[in-house]
Design a protein around this motif. Structure first.
Motif, PDB file in Angstrom:
ATOM      1  N   ASN A  55      -1.154   2.188  -9.482  1.00 53.47           N
ATOM      2  CA  ASN A  55      -0.721   3.610  -9.657  1.00 53.47           C
ATOM      3  C   ASN A  55      -0.459   3.698 -11.085  1.00 53.47           C
ATOM      4  O   ASN A  55       0.768   2.940 -11.607  1.00 53.47           O
ATOM      5  CB  ASN A  55       0.594   3.698  -8.861  1.00 53.47           C
ATOM      6  N   GLN A  56      -0.897   4.887 -11.718  1.00 49.61           N
ATOM      7  CA  GLN A  56      -0.512   5.027 -13.321  1.00 49.61           C
ATOM      8  C   GLN A  56       0.890   5.360 -13.469  1.00 49.61           C
ATOM      9  O   GLN A  56       1.463   5.133 -14.652  1.00 49.61           O
ATOM     10  CB  GLN A  56      -1.501   6.139 -13.403  1.00 49.61           C
ATOM     11  N   SER A  57       1.605   5.875 -12.760  1.00 53.61           N
ATOM     12  CA  SER A  57       3.002   6.122 -12.852  1.00 53.61           C
ATOM     13  C   SER A  57       3.953   5.198 -12.543  1.00 53.61           C
ATOM     14  O   SER A  57       5.040   5.177 -13.239  1.00 53.61           O
ATOM     15  CB  SER A  57       3.457   7.172 -12.005  1.00 53.61           C
ATOM     16  N   GLY A  58       3.433   4.020 -12.174  1.00 56.18           N
ATOM     17  CA  GLY A  58       4.266   2.673 -12.238  1.00 56.18           C
ATOM     18  C   GLY A  58       5.242   2.755 -11.057  1.00 56.18           C
ATOM     19  O   GLY A  58       5.960   1.760 -10.883  1.00 56.18           O
ATOM     20  N   GLN A  59       5.102   3.640  -9.949  1.00 51.05           N
ATOM     21  CA  GLN A  59       5.835   3.684  -8.890  1.00 51.05           C
ATOM     22  C   GLN A  59       5.512   2.676  -7.859  1.00 51.05           C
ATOM     23  O   GLN A  59       4.212   2.682  -7.593  1.00 51.05           O
ATOM     24  CB  GLN A  59       5.803   5.158  -8.120  1.00 51.05           C
ATOM     25  N   LYS A  60       6.419   2.046  -7.395  1.00 44.72           N
ATOM     26  CA  LYS A  60       5.822   0.693  -6.252  1.00 44.72           C
ATOM     27  C   LYS A  60       5.537   1.621  -5.051  1.00 44.72           C
ATOM     28  O   LYS A  60       6.013   2.674  -4.615  1.00 44.72           O
ATOM     29  CB  LYS A  60       7.173   0.073  -5.884  1.00 44.72           C
ATOM     30  N   PRO A  61       4.353   0.940  -4.255  1.00 47.57           N
ATOM     31  CA  PRO A  61       3.940   1.552  -3.159  1.00 47.57           C
ATOM     32  C   PRO A  61       5.142   1.528  -2.011  1.00 47.57           C
ATOM     33  O   PRO A  61       6.016   1.009  -2.197  1.00 47.57           O
ATOM     34  CB  PRO A  61       3.095   0.542  -2.564  1.00 47.57           C
ATOM     35  N   GLU A  62       4.981   2.726  -1.200  1.00 50.82           N
ATOM     36  CA  GLU A  62       6.156   3.146  -0.481  1.00 50.82           C
ATOM     37  C   GLU A  62       6.114   1.863   0.862  1.00 50.82           C
ATOM     38  O   GLU A  62       7.128   1.663   1.299  1.00 50.82           O
ATOM     39  CB  GLU A  62       5.930   4.359   0.159  1.00 50.82           C
ATOM     40  N   GLY A  63       5.135   1.244   1.068  1.00 50.77           N
ATOM     41  CA  GLY A  63       5.022   0.212   2.152  1.00 50.77           C
ATOM     42  C   GLY A  63       3.634  -0.371   2.065  1.00 50.77           C
ATOM     43  O   GLY A  63       2.889  -0.044   1.470  1.00 50.77           O
ATOM     44  N   LEU A  64       3.824  -1.326   3.182  1.00 47.56           N
ATOM     45  CA  LEU A  64       2.509  -2.215   3.193  1.00 47.56           C
ATOM     46  C   LEU A  64       1.617  -1.235   3.979  1.00 47.56           C
ATOM     47  O   LEU A  64       1.653  -0.199   4.765  1.00 47.56           O
ATOM     48  CB  LEU A  64       2.872  -3.351   4.254  1.00 47.56           C
ATOM     49  N   PRO A  65       0.162  -1.615   3.630  1.00 46.86           N
ATOM     50  CA  PRO A  65      -1.048  -0.784   4.280  1.00 46.86           C
ATOM     51  C   PRO A  65      -0.975  -1.151   5.578  1.00 46.86           C
ATOM     52  O   PRO A  65      -0.543  -1.915   6.372  1.00 46.86           O
ATOM     53  CB  PRO A  65      -2.175  -1.312   3.497  1.00 46.86           C
ATOM     54  N   ASP A  66      -1.647  -0.220   6.401  1.00 44.62           N
ATOM     55  CA  ASP A  66      -1.849  -0.615   7.928  1.00 44.62           C
ATOM     56  C   ASP A  66      -2.854  -1.365   8.159  1.00 44.62           C
ATOM     57  O   ASP A  66      -3.752  -1.654   7.293  1.00 44.62           O
ATOM     58  CB  ASP A  66      -2.091   0.789   8.500  1.00 44.62           C
ATOM     59  N   LYS A  67      -3.022  -1.969   9.382  1.00 48.84           N
ATOM     60  CA  LYS A  67      -3.736  -2.663   9.848  1.00 48.84           C
ATOM     61  C   LYS A  67      -4.371  -4.110   9.017  1.00 48.84           C
ATOM     62  O   LYS A  67      -5.133  -4.536   8.708  1.00 48.84           O
ATOM     63  CB  LYS A  67      -5.227  -1.906  10.328  1.00 48.84           C
ATOM     64  N   LEU A  68      -3.247  -4.779   8.768  1.00 51.18           N
ATOM     65  CA  LEU A  68      -3.377  -6.070   8.018  1.00 51.18           C
ATOM     66  C   LEU A  68      -3.483  -7.059   9.205  1.00 51.18           C
ATOM     67  O   LEU A  68      -2.740  -7.063  10.213  1.00 51.18           O
ATOM     68  CB  LEU A  68      -2.018  -6.335   7.296  1.00 51.18           C
ATOM     69  N   GLU A  69      -4.385  -8.064   8.932  1.00 54.82           N
ATOM     70  CA  GLU A  69      -4.730  -8.995   9.994  1.00 54.82           C
ATOM     71  C   GLU A  69      -4.997 -10.427   9.459  1.00 54.82           C
ATOM     72  O   GLU A  69      -5.945 -10.458   8.550  1.00 54.82           O
ATOM     73  CB  GLU A  69      -5.749  -8.454  10.885  1.00 54.82           C
ATOM     74  N   VAL A  70      -4.277 -11.454   9.725  1.00 54.92           N
ATOM     75  CA  VAL A  70      -4.471 -12.780   9.666  1.00 54.92           C
ATOM     76  C   VAL A  70      -5.663 -13.390  10.355  1.00 54.92           C
ATOM     77  O   VAL A  70      -5.332 -13.125  11.556  1.00 54.92           O
ATOM     78  CB  VAL A  70      -3.285 -13.665   9.299  1.00 54.92           C
ATOM     79  N   VAL A  71      -6.555 -13.872   9.999  1.00 50.81           N
ATOM     80  CA  VAL A  71      -7.701 -14.584  10.962  1.00 50.81           C
ATOM     81  C   VAL A  71      -8.048 -15.876  10.483  1.00 50.81           C
ATOM     82  O   VAL A  71      -7.745 -16.400   9.369  1.00 50.81           O
ATOM     83  CB  VAL A  71      -9.087 -13.522  10.707  1.00 50.81           C
ATOM     84  N   ILE A  72      -8.318 -16.664  11.644  1.00 50.93           N
ATOM     85  CA  ILE A  72      -8.936 -18.125  11.454  1.00 50.93           C
ATOM     86  C   ILE A  72     -10.574 -17.783  11.090  1.00 50.93           C
ATOM     87  O   ILE A  72     -11.106 -17.626  12.103  1.00 50.93           O
ATOM     88  CB  ILE A  72      -8.777 -18.950  12.584  1.00 50.93           C
TER      89      ILE A  72
END
Length: 147
Positions: free
Chosen positions: A122-139
């Motif tokens: 983000n060029q404005s330097g603002q932190k993202p509002e939250g985590l992205p959707d559909k994060l998944e840990v896999v083996i």
């Protein structure tokens, strides 16, 4: 003479039956599951943020396993660098983006951690509002230990 042939035939048939029984027995398999997963946002540079992951895995299979490769995916992230949108790169996972558990015995649990699951610019330097959707840990993979 005839009785020796019958005894030899009986022993041969018994051996063949035992071999068939042993070869048809159920094979033990390894199975590893993710028991805990946690994602966090970390600022990587002035205008860049990344998602890191940590958690625990457990061996719930019948045999010990080795070389367990754990990684994560962001299924909702794009593949094009766009300001203000979570994205992933299309190159193979680096050693920073996965963890390898060398050995895990049956019933045991191990911790994992790795970095750079997803990226944000983000060029404005603002932190993202939250985590992205559909994060998944896999083996990704593991090797059962032969006894």
């Amino acid at each position: 003479m005839l009785s020796y042939r019958r005894i030899a035939a009986f022993i041969a048939l018994t051996l063949v039956a035992c071999l068939c029984f042993v070869s048809c027995s159920e094979k033990k398999v390894g199975k590893v599951i993710v028991t805990e997963q946690e994602f966090s946002i970390r600022q990587d540079a002035e205008f860049n943020w990344v998602v890191d992951a940590k958690g625990k895995i457990r061996n719930v299979g019948d045999v010990d396993v080795k070389k367990v490769v754990v990684t994560a995916y962001c299924r909702s992230c794009g593949e094009v660098l766009t300001a203000g949108v979570w994205y992933i790169n299309d190159v193979p996972k680096t050693s920073e983006q996965k963890d390898v558990i060398s050995y895990l015995t049956v019933g045991d649990e191990a911790e994992f951690s790795f970095r750079e699951v997803a990226f944000y610019f983000n060029q404005s330097g603002q932190k993202p509002e939250g985590l992205p959707d559909k994060l998944e840990v896999v083996i990704e993979s593991f090797e059962p230990v032969e006894n």
